[in-house]
Design a protein around this motif. Structure first.
Motif, PDB file in Angstrom:
ATOM      1  N   LEU A 204      -9.064   1.962   2.548  1.00 48.25           N
ATOM      2  CA  LEU A 204      -9.140   0.511   2.751  1.00 48.25           C
ATOM      3  C   LEU A 204      -9.128   0.251   4.250  1.00 48.25           C
ATOM      4  N   THR A 205     -10.048  -0.595   4.733  1.00 47.12           N
ATOM      5  CA  THR A 205     -10.069  -0.890   6.165  1.00 47.12           C
ATOM      6  C   THR A 205      -9.759  -2.364   6.417  1.00 47.12           C
TER       7      THR A 205
ATOM      8  N   LYS B  26      -4.363   7.943  -0.527  1.00 45.17           N
ATOM      9  CA  LYS B  26      -4.855   6.577  -0.266  1.00 45.17           C
ATOM     10  C   LYS B  26      -4.546   6.208   1.182  1.00 45.17           C
TER      11      LYS B  26
ATOM     12  N   TRP C 175       0.852  -1.207   0.000  1.00 44.27           N
ATOM     13  CA  TRP C 175       0.000   0.000   0.000  1.00 44.27           C
ATOM     14  C   TRP C 175       0.884   1.253   0.000  1.00 44.27           C
TER      15      TRP C 175
ATOM     16  N   ASP D  60     -13.441   5.807  -2.084  1.00 47.25           N
ATOM     17  CA  ASP D  60     -12.738   4.807  -2.907  1.00 47.25           C
ATOM     18  C   ASP D  60     -11.295   4.631  -2.457  1.00 47.25           C
ATOM     19  N   ASN D  61     -10.699   5.710  -1.932  1.00 45.90           N
ATOM     20  CA  ASN D  61      -9.279   5.660  -1.555  1.00 45.90           C
ATOM     21  C   ASN D  61      -9.039   5.211  -0.113  1.00 45.90           C
TER      22      ASN D  61
ATOM     23  N   LEU E 132      -4.904   3.367   4.402  1.00 39.72           N
ATOM     24  CA  LEU E 132      -5.256   2.048   4.958  1.00 39.72           C
ATOM     25  C   LEU E 132      -5.377   2.219   6.471  1.00 39.72           C
TER      26      LEU E 132
ATOM     27  N   VAL F 144      -7.657  -5.246  -3.946  1.00 32.86           N
ATOM     28  CA  VAL F 144      -6.367  -5.092  -3.270  1.00 32.86           C
ATOM     29  C   VAL F 144      -5.662  -6.450  -3.187  1.00 32.86           C
TER      30      VAL F 144
ATOM     31  N   ASP G 125     -12.879  -4.105   5.029  1.00 31.62           N
ATOM     32  CA  ASP G 125     -12.776  -4.680   3.677  1.00 31.62           C
ATOM     33  C   ASP G 125     -12.055  -6.026   3.745  1.00 31.62           C
TER      34      ASP G 125
ATOM     35  N   LYS H  52     -13.622  -4.027  -2.927  1.00 31.76           N
ATOM     36  CA  LYS H  52     -12.382  -3.261  -2.742  1.00 31.76           C
ATOM     37  C   LYS H  52     -11.284  -4.160  -2.170  1.00 31.76           C
ATOM     38  N   GLY H  53     -11.663  -4.960  -1.178  1.00 33.06           N
ATOM     39  CA  GLY H  53     -10.712  -5.892  -0.577  1.00 33.06           C
ATOM     40  C   GLY H  53     -10.200  -6.880  -1.621  1.00 33.06           C
TER      41      GLY H  53
ATOM     42  N   ASP I 280     -18.607   6.181   2.105  1.00 29.50           N
ATOM     43  CA  ASP I 280     -17.439   5.398   1.712  1.00 29.50           C
ATOM     44  C   ASP I 280     -16.541   6.235   0.800  1.00 29.50           C
TER      45      ASP I 280
END
Ligand SMILES: Cc1cc2nc3c(=O)[nH]c(=O)nc-3n(C[C@H](O)[C@H](O)[C@H](O)COP(=O)(O)OP(=O)(O)OC[C@H]3O[C@@H](n4cnc5c(N)ncnc54)[C@H](O)[C@@H]3O)c2cc1C
Length: 385
Positions: A176-177, A151, A93, A173-174, A153, A302, A267, A298-299, A171
């Motif tokens: 990630l959880t 982005k 990431w 787009d950029n 995380l 990635v 995610d 999304k997950g 939410d």
């Protein structure tokens, strides 16, 4: 109980949402942070109650893919709690221009969320801190970064991910959880008192503490480091670790945790792949194996991009949850012990030795196990499997 919710997790979403800065976090009787409203500043807008993740339904997703994973990079794997699920994704990431929020200790042994921008900073947030982490102002910082197009995380317990989602409301787009499978969290005050006690016992200053030392391979061993040496111990000889694993020191809301369900808030969900030796014996590795649930598109995206960092094997949610019950339900409250375990914690500086440690006696078997040198334990493990 506070005015916002009966079951505050201490996530800090309300504090950071309040336009009047009327909410602050205060320590409760057990040393956990809880939200508190200054009524003289409050304008009764009700936003804190409406957006408290404990009062509303939080979107959850059922995993579309379940994996057993092990990081290919051995040095980073050694520093990870289990199979390096977090690091494999987090490093990629950052290499792709993102930033990562995770938990480290500050100089006073507070576990807290910080932002990592480089591999060196990432190394500090590796491995599990078995105490409740303070999200500090990370939710507001994350929102600012997301709005700048950065982005991000975010990695934390499921209630912290839920808090972030509720704070952001929509939410991005950029973003990630990554949520951890979690059996519950201990009080930060208890952890600090424990460290003071341990330093007295050992008669030296602890420089580093690791709940998931891998000196004897993947297991529940902790290590303490001074400037000159590192010593590893088995979890069951230690009052703090033993009580944590026994599940009697968790925050009250953990026993009713709404995130201990197959539906996941992040995610990606990560944890130890306990039971891998039974479920996929060919994939067991003494260096550690993580389980990973991919919960959203999304997950999945990635995972597709970063999976080359791992050795992995497809598995099922059922196989993982068979050995990890907190994917199905919260830890059961053992009333007898939990009711009194924190009594008096704020009353004296020697409470840990006078009360907490006194209620615990390691078993003979645990003491014997602790005496075996780490290298011998590792050798036995490698050759028995
Ligand atoms: C309080 C707690 C309880 C847990 N309970 C379980 C369980 O019941 N079953 C299970 O399989 N796994 C549990 N885990 C997760 C497990 O310890 C490992 O984190 C997991 O196996 C992933 O390991 P890893 O090798 O990928 O990464 P690691 O190197 O361990 O990194 C995992 C991530 O966890 C974050 N983190 C560390 N401490 C905290 C904290 N206190 N609060 C929030 N985030 C933190 C780090 O920032 C990092 O991003 C728990 C973790 C914590 C912190």
């Amino acid at each position: 109980m506070n005015d916002i919710t009966e079951k505050c997790t201490g996530c800090r979403a309300c504090e950071q949402l309040c336009s009047q800065k009327a909410i602050s976090m205060i320590e409760d009787d057990e040393g956990f942070l809880v939200a508190s409203i200054d009524q003289s500043k409050c304008i009764d807008c009700g936003l804190c109650q409406k957006r408290c993740p404990q009062n509303i339904a939080i979107m959850k997703s059922i995993a579309c893919q379940a994996l057993a994973v092990r990081l290919k990079d051995d040095e980073l794997l050694f520093r990870s709690a289990s199979g390096g699920a977090f690091m494999g994704i987090a490093k990629a990431w950052i290499e792709n221009g993102g930033v990562v929020y995770g938990v480290t200790y500050d100089s006073e042994w507070n576990a807290c969320h910080v932002c990592a921008n480089s591999l060196n900073e990432l190394k500090k947030i590796q491995s599990s801190k078995y105490v409740q982490a303070n999200t500090q102002h990370s939710y507001s910082d994350i929102k600012a970064k997301l709005m700048q197009g950065k982005k991000v995380l975010f990695s934390g317990t499921a209630c912290q991910v839920g808090g972030l989602k509720s704070f952001l409301k929509k939410d991005y787009d950029n973003l990630l959880t990554m949520d951890l499978i979690c059996h519950g969290v201990n009080s930060p005050l208890l952890f600090k008192k424990y460290i003071v006690w341990l330093e007295k016992q050992k008669n030296f200053k602890i420089k580093e503490y690791n709940f998931r030392s891998k000196l004897a391979g993947w297991a529940l061993n902790f290590s303490i480091k001074t400037d000159s040496k590192e010593k590893m111990h088995f979890c069951d000889v230690d009052p703090y670790y033993y009580r944590f694993l026994e599940g009697v020191t968790y925050r009250e809301c953990c026993y009713e945790c709404k995130y201990c369900t197959p539906g996941r808030v992040g995610d990606i969900t990560i944890g130890d792949y306990w039971g891998i030796e039974n479920e996929h014996p060919d994939f067991y590795d003494v260096r550690g194996v993580s389980c990973m649930l991919i919960n959203t598109d999304k997950g999945l995206e990635v995972w597709k991009n970063f999976s080359s960092n791992f050795y992995y094997k497809e598995t099922t949610f059922e196989k993982i949850s068979k050995h990890n019950s907190n994917l199905l339900k919260p830890t059961k409250r053992k009333d007898m012990v939990r009711n009194t375990i924190y009594h008096g914690i704020k009353d004296s500086d020697t409470w840990f030795e006078d009360s907490f440690a006194k209620t615990f006696q390691p078993s003979f078997k645990a003491k014997m196990k602790d005496l075996i040198p780490a290298c011998l334990k590792l050798y036995i493990k490698k050759h028995l499997k």
